[in-house]
Design a protein around this motif. Sequence first.
Motif, PDB file in Angstrom:
ATOM      1  N   UNK A  86       0.836  -1.208   0.000  1.00 43.32           N
ATOM      2  CA  UNK A  86       0.000   0.000   0.000  1.00 43.32           C
ATOM      3  C   UNK A  86       0.871   1.257   0.000  1.00 43.32           C
ATOM      4  N   UNK A  87       1.974   1.211   0.745  1.00 44.39           N
ATOM      5  CA  UNK A  87       2.876   2.373   0.766  1.00 44.39           C
ATOM      6  C   UNK A  87       3.560   2.558  -0.579  1.00 44.39           C
ATOM      7  N   UNK A  88       3.841   1.437  -1.250  1.00 48.50           N
ATOM      8  CA  UNK A  88       4.465   1.526  -2.578  1.00 48.50           C
ATOM      9  C   UNK A  88       3.483   2.135  -3.575  1.00 48.50           C
ATOM     10  N   UNK A  89       2.238   1.667  -3.526  1.00 50.05           N
ATOM     11  CA  UNK A  89       1.239   2.158  -4.478  1.00 50.05           C
ATOM     12  C   UNK A  89       1.039   3.663  -4.344  1.00 50.05           C
ATOM     13  N   UNK A  90       0.878   4.132  -3.102  1.00 48.59           N
ATOM     14  CA  UNK A  90       0.632   5.579  -2.942  1.00 48.59           C
ATOM     15  C   UNK A  90       1.821   6.395  -3.423  1.00 48.59           C
ATOM     16  N   UNK A  91       2.976   5.796  -3.489  1.00 48.78           N
ATOM     17  CA  UNK A  91       4.159   6.536  -3.953  1.00 48.78           C
ATOM     18  C   UNK A  91       4.513   6.217  -5.405  1.00 48.78           C
ATOM     19  N   UNK A  92       3.711   5.416  -6.039  1.00 48.62           N
ATOM     20  CA  UNK A  92       3.986   5.040  -7.427  1.00 48.62           C
ATOM     21  C   UNK A  92       5.252   4.210  -7.571  1.00 48.62           C
ATOM     22  N   UNK A  93       5.551   3.411  -6.537  1.00 48.35           N
ATOM     23  CA  UNK A  93       6.780   2.609  -6.569  1.00 48.35           C
ATOM     24  C   UNK A  93       6.454   1.144  -6.825  1.00 48.35           C
ATOM     25  N   UNK A  94       7.401   0.449  -7.419  1.00 50.94           N
ATOM     26  CA  UNK A  94       7.202  -0.976  -7.679  1.00 50.94           C
ATOM     27  C   UNK A  94       8.433  -1.753  -7.236  1.00 50.94           C
TER      28      UNK A  94
END
Length: 678
Positions: free
Chosen positions: A594-602
């Motif tokens: 979820x933290x990755x998604x909100x930051x646009x990270x993969x």
Amino acid sequence: MSSRPEPVLGGPASVVETACPLDCPDACSLAVTVQHGKLVKIDGGRANPVTDGYICAKVRKFGDRVYGPDRLLYPAVRIGRKGDGRFKRVPWDEALELVAERFQRAKAEAGGESILPYSYGGSNGLLTQDNLDAQLWRRFGTSRLARTVCAAPTGAANQALYGKMPSVVYQDYPEAQLIILWGVNPGASGIHLVPYVREAQARGAKLVVVDPRSTQVARSADVHLAVNVGTDVVVALAIHRYLFANGHADEAFLRDHAHNADKLRERAERWTIEEAARVAGIDASALERVARLYAESSPALIRCGWGLERNRNGGNAALSILALPAVGGKFGVRGGGYSMSNSASWNIERSWIGTPEPDTRLVNMNHLGRALTEYDDPPINVLFVYNCNPAATVPDQHRVLKGLEREDLFTVVFEQVMTDTAMYADVVLPATTFLEGYDFAKAYGPINLELGRPVIDAVGEARSNADVFGELCSRLDLRKDDEPTGELDLMVHVLDHLPGTIGSDLRAGTQTAPPFGVAPVQFVDVFPNTPDRKVDLFPADLEAGAPIGLYRFQPDPATERYPLALISPASERTISSTLAELPRPDVKLTMHPADATTRGLADGDLVRVFNDLGEVHCPLTVVPSIRQGIVSLPKGIWRRSTRNNTTGTALVSDALTDIGGGACFNDARVQVTSLATA
Ligand SMILES: Nc1nc2c(c(=O)[nH]1)N[C@H]1C(S)=C(S)[C@@H](COP(=O)(O)OP(=O)(O)OC[C@H]3O[C@@H](n4cnc5c(=O)[nH]c(N)nc54)[C@H](O)[C@@H]3O)O[C@H]1N2
Ligand SMILES: Nc1nc2c(c(=O)[nH]1)N[C@H]1C(S)=C(S)[C@@H](COP(=O)(O)OP(=O)(O)OC[C@H]3O[C@@H](n4cnc5c(=O)[nH]c(N)nc54)[C@H](O)[C@@H]3O)O[C@H]1N2
Ligand code: SF4
Ligand SMILES: [Mo]
């Protein structure tokens, strides 16, 4: 400056027994195969019944460190700029003369306190720390070091409550009906505990794990409380409140064996299950289930780890957790009570040092950067580092490095390998490893003590701590005639000074034990080492030294700019930064999806982890096993493990814990962005 020796071929090989003294609770017995004085392989030995034949993968590979390219082979002096790591070989005599001369000069110019000896566990044995080194520092009148980088908050709480009473050993875990693993990850940090926990589960015990990460052991738990960092104190206080409010406090035990339960009860009062669950970010019904299980189970056992101490509330967390078995009446049965460090169980006073500690300046080791860059009464002009790699392991890496860069600072690093700290030395001195010398391996999980022996030839010109500190004492006219010189002498001297039968048992090669045995039952075989053998649930001295008082909570320091908590737990690959020089797969930052998604990270992205103190560049791994809002980097990584030569400690401020002056490694608050867009 080092080279790999040729492999030895042919000739007879033999197996020699020794023990692993590294900073790990287990202290495995080892069976080491050697040939022509060189290490062939390391397996588990049988002498320690708890570790019984198996050891961790990292020590199996210890040979890669002993003969590796980073090993220091001879003394050397700096020829490049500080931090360049360029050195010129010199003979031992010249190196030691230079060190002695700089000590004398520093003392003449600004007093002994301008010298700071800097050390922590190293090989963690009785010969390699607090021995001739302590003799040297005490007699020369240097600054003193408060060794607070680890176990200071938990140690202070355990000391104040119970006088560090010996605690439940691994072998007794199968007796428990309930086990709470609190802020500890034995799958990495004390592997021999795991089978005992499994055995207890097989016999029907319930398992509770309190950890923001879903570790392997947490995944098999009946209840996993994935608390937010630094909230353990309120979770424990809510359990206290539950015990008091529902008639589960053991009034008879509290009357006969404790003081000040009322004061604890009063401070717990505001922490209802709901309020604590809200603050900790967990499900109230799960917390209530844990409170009920704890109230109703016996034997109930709490393993208090070190993960929970490394934040602003760490001391009060340990205090509240360790007080639970007293309030709940969990002592007095095998498998009930608590486990903490058992290192004080042997009652070893280190009387062999032979000189009392002087009242010189006390420097908190977590303030190294500050001390090197700001202290001026007197300034620190000479730094002697041994048994420690502060450039990688203490808070505020940038300030530490800035201090180490000072041209007017004379730094000696006495080390086994060319660490991040040794790179900044003016003089490096090569040290032996535990395979090359004597030491005492003192377990702090199980109660076990073994003598470690030299099983291979010393590599290069490496010398032991005993030899080097003894020699420096001689050169500075600090040695008395009848005192031991050299390591073998010192080992015999220590054997003579160990309490009870320990020395004679070790000499005879038999298993040794304290008078109460190796598996004491708390409040049956052992009692608090307090003046009246009772638990003090509200120790006045501890309250006086705690700025926010006891059983108190400080809120989350997260900000809008830096919303994520960065933690750095022990990894399977290293012991702190020891062995972190060996090649490894990319060190990654762990983050919740979820933290990755909100930051646009993969997964696999290169990221920048940063706050006002610094930034770390590394790849990202996205996994659901970490709590949302928390990111993790392994503890102890070397600077070379990241893309920008900076590690997690650069993001950790040197703020101290609420009790004990500990480091707040897990309280770093950071933001993470993609490196591509940074
Ligand atoms: N393989 C290996 N073994 C080691 C070491 C090593 O580096 N590698 N180091 C040794 C040393 S020096 C020590 S001190 C011990 C440490 O061993 P442990 O006591 O296991 O300590 P940590 O690994 O720091 O943290 C344990 C767990 O606490 C969790 N944690 C982090 N913050 C919090 C919090 O606020 N509350 C709670 N409840 N949990 C939290 C982490 O996610 C982690 O899983 O291990 C020793 N053994
Ligand atoms: N980010 C982060 N950092 C942490 C922690 C964390 O949770 N997060 N936890 C911390 C903890 S729990 C601890 S215990 C500290 C440990 O931090 P350190 O005390 O720095 O421990 P190590 O990294 O193991 O470094 C010990 C050094 O001593 C050397 N050594 C070993 N034996 C000998 C010897 O006989 N003689 C000499 N001269 N040298 C020797 C080894 O080569 C090694 O380089 O790190 C802390 N650092
Ligand atoms: S580091 Fe721990 S598990 Fe590994 S060999 Fe040493 S004592 Fe055993
Ligand atoms: Mo530690």
